[in-house]
Enzyme design. Structure first.
Site, mmCIF file in Angstrom:
data_model
loop_
_atom_site.group_PDB
_atom_site.id
_atom_site.type_symbol
_atom_site.label_atom_id
_atom_site.label_comp_id
_atom_site.label_asym_id
_atom_site.label_seq_id
_atom_site.Cartn_x
_atom_site.Cartn_y
_atom_site.Cartn_z
ATOM 1 N N LEU A 22 -0.668 -0.230 -4.283
ATOM 2 C CA LEU A 22 0.013 0.750 -5.134
ATOM 3 C C LEU A 22 1.317 0.150 -5.657
ATOM 4 O O LEU A 22 1.772 0.501 -6.733
ATOM 5 C CB LEU A 22 0.319 2.023 -4.341
ATOM 6 C CG LEU A 22 -0.857 2.953 -4.040
ATOM 7 C CD1 LEU A 22 -0.377 4.171 -3.258
ATOM 8 C CD2 LEU A 22 -1.556 3.394 -5.312
ATOM 9 N N ASN A 45 0.804 -1.228 0.000
ATOM 10 C CA ASN A 45 0.000 0.000 0.000
ATOM 11 C C ASN A 45 0.834 1.273 0.000
ATOM 12 O O ASN A 45 0.302 2.354 0.229
ATOM 13 C CB ASN A 45 -0.938 0.001 1.202
ATOM 14 C CG ASN A 45 -1.791 -1.253 1.264
ATOM 15 O OD1 ASN A 45 -1.659 -2.062 2.170
ATOM 16 N ND2 ASN A 45 -2.639 -1.450 0.252
ATOM 17 N N ILE A 52 1.135 6.969 0.146
ATOM 18 C CA ILE A 52 0.419 5.999 0.970
ATOM 19 C C ILE A 52 -1.018 5.859 0.480
ATOM 20 O O ILE A 52 -1.708 6.857 0.253
ATOM 21 C CB ILE A 52 0.403 6.444 2.446
ATOM 22 C CG1 ILE A 52 1.834 6.611 2.967
ATOM 23 C CG2 ILE A 52 -0.351 5.450 3.316
ATOM 24 C CD1 ILE A 52 1.905 7.272 4.332
ATOM 25 N N CYS A 53 -1.459 4.609 0.322
ATOM 26 C CA CYS A 53 -2.838 4.347 -0.067
ATOM 27 C C CYS A 53 -3.548 3.676 1.107
ATOM 28 O O CYS A 53 -3.265 2.519 1.446
ATOM 29 C CB CYS A 53 -2.870 3.430 -1.291
ATOM 30 S SG CYS A 53 -4.549 2.983 -1.803
ATOM 31 N N VAL A 54 -4.433 4.436 1.741
ATOM 32 C CA VAL A 54 -5.230 3.895 2.834
ATOM 33 C C VAL A 54 -6.582 4.592 2.802
ATOM 34 O O VAL A 54 -6.675 5.789 2.502
ATOM 35 C CB VAL A 54 -4.512 4.094 4.195
ATOM 36 C CG1 VAL A 54 -4.311 5.561 4.501
ATOM 37 C CG2 VAL A 54 -5.256 3.399 5.323
#
Length: 267
Positions: free
Chosen positions: A128, A86, A93-95
């Site tokens: 990602l 992620n 950052i992918c959250v």
């Protein structure tokens, strides 16, 4: 000194409170720092959670707050290289907390805790870093080996944030305003105090010169130049008329002294 030009005053005030709270009572494994030039950039050092491939590593990240924060979520980036599904290779950052699940009431503490939890439980479905996501799903041991390798190379302990830096930065806004007020008061006091300065008394100088009785002392009565209140030079402070009057008085006093000396000799 923080400029904070990108954020409205009410947001800055709230951020200052949150940053002070994070500094005095930090979440487990998280240490926060601020950018002295801009509160819209928040830094944090995150310790790799025990039992994960990131254990014993220290990962530095940053949150970028936009001008309409908290109505829009901040953007998160890892500055330390990390092998994680992620987290993109550029550190993004992918959250969900920073995307579709964002809520303006969420604070910095919640965001940072969520990011650290991401190191404990990655979500390969929304990866990602596709290589890390695929590896995690197909071969966890290989994924963990890669993650530990990255951690050992890149996630070494960072220089600690300056102790008390957050408290200093969060009070800088009020201090700047106070300094401005103090400066104005000092300038007013300086102006009023300057008008109270008294120029040298020609009479007192004449008495001093009379005691000396020589030309050198007489010349010292009237200085060639003197700095005035405004910083300009006052030439011949006593003026030509006063100078002539003073010299005449000195000569008269000298004659009187000579006459007294002659009288004493006769006695």
């Amino acid at each position: 000194m923080a400029t904070n030009e990108n954020l409205p005053p009410n947001v800055i005030k709230q951020l200052a409170k949150e940053l002070k709270s994070l500094d005095e009572s930090p979440p487990e494994g998280i240490k926060v720092g601020v950018n002295d030039d801009d509160f819209s950039i928040i830094y944090a050092d995150i310790e790799g959670p025990a039992g994960t491939p990131y254990e014993n590593g220290v990962f530095r990240m940053k949150l970028l707050l936009s001008h309409d924060f908290p109505h829009s979520p901040p953007k998160g980036y890892f500055l330390t290289k990390i092998f994680h599904p992620n987290i993109a290779t550029n550190g993004e950052i992918c959250v969900n907390t920073l995307k579709k699940d964002w809520n303006p009431t969420l604070g910095l503490r919640h965001i940072l805790i969520v990011v650290r939890c991401l190191l404990i439980e990655p979500f390969p479905e929304s990866a990602l870093n596709e290589q890390a996501g695929k590896m995690l799903l197909e071969n966890y041991d290989e994924y963990a080996r890669h993650a530990r390798l990255y951690t050992g190379i890149h996630a070494k302990p960072k220089p600690k944030f300056k102790s008390g830096a957050i408290c200093e930065s969060t009070t800088a806004l009020n201090v700047d305003q106070s300094n401005t007020s103090v400066l104005n008061v000092d300038q007013k006091n300086g102006a009023s105090g300057a008008t109270a300065l008294s120029l040298p008394s020609p009479l007192a100088q004449s008495i001093t010169a009379t005691k000396g009785g020589n030309n050198q002392d007489q010349q010292s009565i009237f200085p060639a130049t003197e700095t005035g209140v405004s910083g300009t030079a006052l030439v011949g402070t006593a003026g030509p008329a006063l100078k002539k009057e003073g010299l005449t008085k000195v000569q008269a006093d000298k004659k009187k002294m000579d006459a007294r000396k002659k009288s004493l000799k006769r006695l």
